[in-house]
Design a protein around this motif. Structure first.
Motif, PDB file in Angstrom:
ATOM      1  N   PHE A  92       0.825  -1.207   0.000  1.00  0.00           N
ATOM      2  CA  PHE A  92       0.000   0.000   0.000  1.00  0.00           C
ATOM      3  C   PHE A  92       0.859   1.257   0.000  1.00  0.00           C
ATOM      4  CE2 PHE A  92      -2.294   3.468   1.986  1.00  0.00           C
ATOM      5  CZ  PHE A  92      -3.501   3.445   1.307  1.00  0.00           C
ATOM      6  N   PHE A  93       1.867   1.321   0.855  1.00  0.00           N
ATOM      7  CA  PHE A  93       2.652   2.554   0.983  1.00  0.00           C
ATOM      8  C   PHE A  93       3.581   2.788  -0.207  1.00  0.00           C
ATOM      9  CE2 PHE A  93       1.773   1.836   5.626  1.00  0.00           C
ATOM     10  CZ  PHE A  93       0.875   2.884   5.731  1.00  0.00           C
ATOM     11  N   GLN A  94       3.972   1.739  -0.918  1.00  0.00           N
ATOM     12  CA  GLN A  94       4.706   1.929  -2.168  1.00  0.00           C
ATOM     13  C   GLN A  94       3.837   2.663  -3.183  1.00  0.00           C
ATOM     14  OE1 GLN A  94       6.028  -1.963  -3.336  1.00  0.00           O
ATOM     15  NE2 GLN A  94       7.728  -1.998  -1.886  1.00  0.00           N
ATOM     16  N   ILE A  95       2.582   2.262  -3.269  1.00  0.00           N
ATOM     17  CA  ILE A  95       1.659   2.938  -4.182  1.00  0.00           C
ATOM     18  C   ILE A  95       1.430   4.376  -3.735  1.00  0.00           C
ATOM     19  CG2 ILE A  95      -0.724   2.978  -5.027  1.00  0.00           C
ATOM     20  CD1 ILE A  95      -0.696  -0.094  -4.875  1.00  0.00           C
ATOM     21  N   LEU A  96       1.202   4.560  -2.446  1.00  0.00           N
ATOM     22  CA  LEU A  96       0.936   5.903  -1.924  1.00  0.00           C
ATOM     23  C   LEU A  96       2.125   6.833  -2.162  1.00  0.00           C
ATOM     24  CD1 LEU A  96      -1.117   7.628  -0.362  1.00  0.00           C
ATOM     25  CD2 LEU A  96       0.031   6.916   1.749  1.00  0.00           C
ATOM     26  N   ASN A  97       3.339   6.366  -1.904  1.00  0.00           N
ATOM     27  CA  ASN A  97       4.524   7.210  -2.067  1.00  0.00           C
ATOM     28  C   ASN A  97       4.872   7.447  -3.531  1.00  0.00           C
ATOM     29  OD1 ASN A  97       5.034   7.644   0.684  1.00  0.00           O
ATOM     30  ND2 ASN A  97       6.130   5.713   0.877  1.00  0.00           N
ATOM     31  N   ASN A  98       4.330   6.633  -4.411  1.00  0.00           N
ATOM     32  CA  ASN A  98       4.559   6.828  -5.838  1.00  0.00           C
ATOM     33  C   ASN A  98       3.615   7.875  -6.421  1.00  0.00           C
ATOM     34  OD1 ASN A  98       6.181   5.981  -8.097  1.00  0.00           O
ATOM     35  ND2 ASN A  98       4.372   4.976  -8.956  1.00  0.00           N
ATOM     36  N   HIS A  99       2.678   8.354  -5.596  1.00  0.00           N
ATOM     37  CA  HIS A  99       1.702   9.357  -6.044  1.00  0.00           C
ATOM     38  C   HIS A  99       1.612  10.459  -4.986  1.00  0.00           C
ATOM     39  CE1 HIS A  99       0.146   6.931  -9.428  1.00  0.00           C
ATOM     40  NE2 HIS A  99       0.510   5.928  -8.660  1.00  0.00           N
ATOM     41  N   PRO A 100       2.597  11.363  -4.951  1.00  0.00           N
ATOM     42  CA  PRO A 100       2.624  12.405  -3.907  1.00  0.00           C
ATOM     43  C   PRO A 100       1.404  13.312  -3.896  1.00  0.00           C
ATOM     44  CG  PRO A 100       4.732  12.248  -5.045  1.00  0.00           C
ATOM     45  CD  PRO A 100       3.773  11.407  -5.818  1.00  0.00           C
ATOM     46  N   SER A 101       0.646  13.365  -4.986  1.00  0.00           N
ATOM     47  CA  SER A 101      -0.567  14.186  -4.994  1.00  0.00           C
ATOM     48  C   SER A 101      -1.662  13.600  -4.105  1.00  0.00           C
ATOM     49  CB  SER A 101      -1.089  14.348  -6.427  1.00  0.00           C
ATOM     50  OG  SER A 101      -1.363  13.092  -7.002  1.00  0.00           O
ATOM     51  N   LEU A 102      -1.427  12.381  -3.582  1.00  0.00           N
ATOM     52  CA  LEU A 102      -2.377  11.775  -2.640  1.00  0.00           C
ATOM     53  C   LEU A 102      -1.978  12.131  -1.207  1.00  0.00           C
ATOM     54  CD1 LEU A 102      -2.692   8.251  -4.310  1.00  0.00           C
ATOM     55  CD2 LEU A 102      -4.382  10.097  -4.369  1.00  0.00           C
ATOM     56  N   PHE A 103      -1.615  13.379  -1.008  1.00  0.00           N
ATOM     57  CA  PHE A 103      -1.128  13.863   0.286  1.00  0.00           C
ATOM     58  C   PHE A 103      -2.182  13.812   1.386  1.00  0.00           C
ATOM     59  CE2 PHE A 103      -2.764  17.402  -2.220  1.00  0.00           C
ATOM     60  CZ  PHE A 103      -3.703  17.940  -1.357  1.00  0.00           C
ATOM     61  N   PHE A 104      -3.439  13.669   1.010  1.00  0.00           N
ATOM     62  CA  PHE A 104      -4.549  13.740   1.952  1.00  0.00           C
ATOM     63  C   PHE A 104      -4.894  12.389   2.573  1.00  0.00           C
ATOM     64  CE2 PHE A 104      -5.774  13.673  -2.492  1.00  0.00           C
ATOM     65  CZ  PHE A 104      -6.500  12.505  -2.571  1.00  0.00           C
ATOM     66  N   VAL A 105      -4.100  11.359   2.265  1.00  0.00           N
ATOM     67  CA  VAL A 105      -4.338  10.023   2.814  1.00  0.00           C
ATOM     68  C   VAL A 105      -3.512   9.856   4.093  1.00  0.00           C
ATOM     69  CG1 VAL A 105      -4.189   7.534   2.388  1.00  0.00           C
ATOM     70  CG2 VAL A 105      -4.731   9.104   0.503  1.00  0.00           C
ATOM     71  N   LYS A 106      -4.126   9.384   5.140  1.00  0.00           N
ATOM     72  CA  LYS A 106      -3.414   9.177   6.398  1.00  0.00           C
ATOM     73  C   LYS A 106      -2.360   8.087   6.239  1.00  0.00           C
ATOM     74  CE  LYS A 106      -6.110  10.731  10.343  1.00  0.00           C
ATOM     75  NZ  LYS A 106      -6.688  10.333  11.644  1.00  0.00           N
ATOM     76  N   SER A 107      -1.274   8.227   7.007  1.00  0.00           N
ATOM     77  CA  SER A 107      -0.168   7.267   6.908  1.00  0.00           C
ATOM     78  C   SER A 107      -0.382   6.080   7.842  1.00  0.00           C
ATOM     79  CB  SER A 107       1.158   7.963   7.215  1.00  0.00           C
ATOM     80  OG  SER A 107       1.104   8.602   8.478  1.00  0.00           O
ATOM     81  N   SER A 108      -1.609   5.649   7.939  1.00  0.00           N
ATOM     82  CA  SER A 108      -1.940   4.428   8.681  1.00  0.00           C
ATOM     83  C   SER A 108      -3.168   3.807   8.031  1.00  0.00           C
ATOM     84  CB  SER A 108      -2.221   4.747  10.151  1.00  0.00           C
ATOM     85  OG  SER A 108      -3.336   5.603  10.286  1.00  0.00           O
ATOM     86  N   ILE A 109      -3.148   2.488   7.934  1.00  0.00           N
ATOM     87  CA  ILE A 109      -4.269   1.777   7.326  1.00  0.00           C
ATOM     88  C   ILE A 109      -4.603   0.553   8.173  1.00  0.00           C
ATOM     89  CG2 ILE A 109      -3.815   2.467   4.940  1.00  0.00           C
ATOM     90  CD1 ILE A 109      -2.470  -0.355   4.634  1.00  0.00           C
ATOM     91  N   SER A 110      -5.786   0.051   7.986  1.00  0.00           N
ATOM     92  CA  SER A 110      -6.132  -1.265   8.509  1.00  0.00           C
ATOM     93  C   SER A 110      -6.583  -2.108   7.314  1.00  0.00           C
ATOM     94  CB  SER A 110      -7.243  -1.175   9.563  1.00  0.00           C
ATOM     95  OG  SER A 110      -8.430  -0.640   9.003  1.00  0.00           O
ATOM     96  N   TYR A 111      -6.595  -3.395   7.504  1.00  0.00           N
ATOM     97  CA  TYR A 111      -7.010  -4.266   6.400  1.00  0.00           C
ATOM     98  C   TYR A 111      -7.676  -5.512   6.971  1.00  0.00           C
ATOM     99  CZ  TYR A 111      -2.485  -6.338   7.662  1.00  0.00           C
ATOM    100  OH  TYR A 111      -1.430  -6.876   8.365  1.00  0.00           O
ATOM    101  N   SER A 112      -8.561  -6.086   6.183  1.00  0.00           N
ATOM    102  CA  SER A 112      -9.200  -7.352   6.542  1.00  0.00           C
ATOM    103  C   SER A 112      -8.581  -8.454   5.696  1.00  0.00           C
ATOM    104  CB  SER A 112     -10.705  -7.275   6.307  1.00  0.00           C
ATOM    105  OG  SER A 112     -10.991  -7.017   4.942  1.00  0.00           O
ATOM    106  N   TYR A 113      -8.554  -9.652   6.247  1.00  0.00           N
ATOM    107  CA  TYR A 113      -7.928 -10.757   5.518  1.00  0.00           C
ATOM    108  C   TYR A 113      -8.576 -12.078   5.902  1.00  0.00           C
ATOM    109  CZ  TYR A 113      -5.454 -11.768   9.897  1.00  0.00           C
ATOM    110  OH  TYR A 113      -5.169 -12.069  11.206  1.00  0.00           O
ATOM    111  N   ILE A 114      -8.317 -13.080   5.078  1.00  0.00           N
ATOM    112  CA  ILE A 114      -8.720 -14.444   5.378  1.00  0.00           C
ATOM    113  C   ILE A 114      -7.633 -15.373   4.845  1.00  0.00           C
ATOM    114  CG2 ILE A 114     -10.075 -14.750   3.239  1.00  0.00           C
ATOM    115  CD1 ILE A 114     -12.057 -16.405   4.951  1.00  0.00           C
ATOM    116  N   SER A 115      -7.214 -16.319   5.659  1.00  0.00           N
ATOM    117  CA  SER A 115      -6.147 -17.255   5.279  1.00  0.00           C
ATOM    118  C   SER A 115      -4.918 -16.529   4.739  1.00  0.00           C
ATOM    119  CB  SER A 115      -6.665 -18.258   4.241  1.00  0.00           C
ATOM    120  OG  SER A 115      -7.743 -19.002   4.769  1.00  0.00           O
ATOM    121  N   ASN A 116      -4.521 -15.454   5.419  1.00  0.00           N
ATOM    122  CA  ASN A 116      -3.320 -14.673   5.066  1.00  0.00           C
ATOM    123  C   ASN A 116      -3.422 -13.931   3.735  1.00  0.00           C
ATOM    124  OD1 ASN A 116      -1.871 -15.337   7.433  1.00  0.00           O
ATOM    125  ND2 ASN A 116      -1.282 -17.306   6.545  1.00  0.00           N
TER     126      ASN A 116
END
Length: 232
Positions: free
Chosen positions: A103-127
């Motif tokens: 996620f953060f590789q994508i975010l840092n590759n698009h600096p115009s997305l400055f309004f996204v918080k530098s923390s995320i959560s995610y849901s998963y199943i079986s890794n």
């Protein structure tokens, strides 16, 4: 004779119940789970977060033709630009062990997305990651205003660099513009209280402040995006 018969029957029933218990354990391991990834002052400058995002397409897209499918990067960027709180990535085979760096590789590759918080959560199943849950730095109205102001400020820098002929010269011109217009948020850095905005392109262009180490690690990516794409 009855006793001899009952004992093997007891063993058979014990084996059957043991098998049922193991199946239930396997089922539990496939239940939904949640995780999180957060950029802190200790880890936000890890080079792995600034690598070029790997090209990923939905599972099975090769047989359908990739032209008809969104890459993971396009999927995430499109959702972030629309300020979506949740992004379905279940078809991209992302493992929980790499959820944050992807996620953060994508975010840092698009600096115009400055309004996204530098923390995320995610849901998963079986890794396998099913969705990213994202928060934003401000309301929708505030962000739209900031994006318009950001584009306007970037255009000033592009105009400043327009007279430079080559890519390297344009990047240097944008660097000079930043040096003249911005300053390090050194006081916050010394106080170990650097706000999120100082780590972003918006903090540099509009807030006129940027983190000392943020410039070293983050802003060069932005300068290259400006010089090579010349559109924001």
């Amino acid at each position: 004779m009855k006793k001899k018969f009952l004992f093997p029957l007891f063993l058979l029933l014990l084996c059957l119940f043991s098998g049922a218990a193991n199946a239930e354990t396997g089922k539990a391991s496939g239940q939904l789970g949640t995780g999180e990834a957060i950029l802190t002052e200790e880890n936000r400058y890890n080079p792995i977060y600034y690598q070029e995002p790997e090209e990923r397409y939905p599972a099975g897209s090769a047989s359908k033709g990739r032209a008809a499918e969104l890459s993971l990067e396009d999927c995430v960027v499109n959702a972030l630009e629309q300020l979506q709180p949740s992004i379905d990535v279940s078809s991209y085979n992302i493992f929980t062990s790499e959820a944050g760096e992807v996620f953060f590789q994508i975010l840092n590759n698009h600096p115009s997305l400055f309004f996204v918080k530098s923390s995320i959560s995610y849901s998963y199943i079986s890794n396998q990651v099913l969705s990213y849950n994202v928060k934003y730095l401000g309301t929708e109205e505030e962000i739209q205003f900031q994006r318009a102001a950001f584009r306007q400020e970037v255009q000033k820098a592009l105009t400043w660099a327009a007279s430079s002929s080559g890519t390297a010269e344009r990047a240097l011109a944008v660097h000079d513009y930043l040096v003249l217009e911005c300053e390090y948020d050194y006081e916050s850095y010394l106080n170990e209280n650097v706000p999120d905005i100082s780590h972003t392109a918006y903090g540099a262009w509009l807030g006129k402040q940027q983190s000392a180490m943020g410039t070293q690690k983050h802003m060069p990516v932005f300068w290259l995006n400006l010089a090579l794409r010349a559109k924001l």
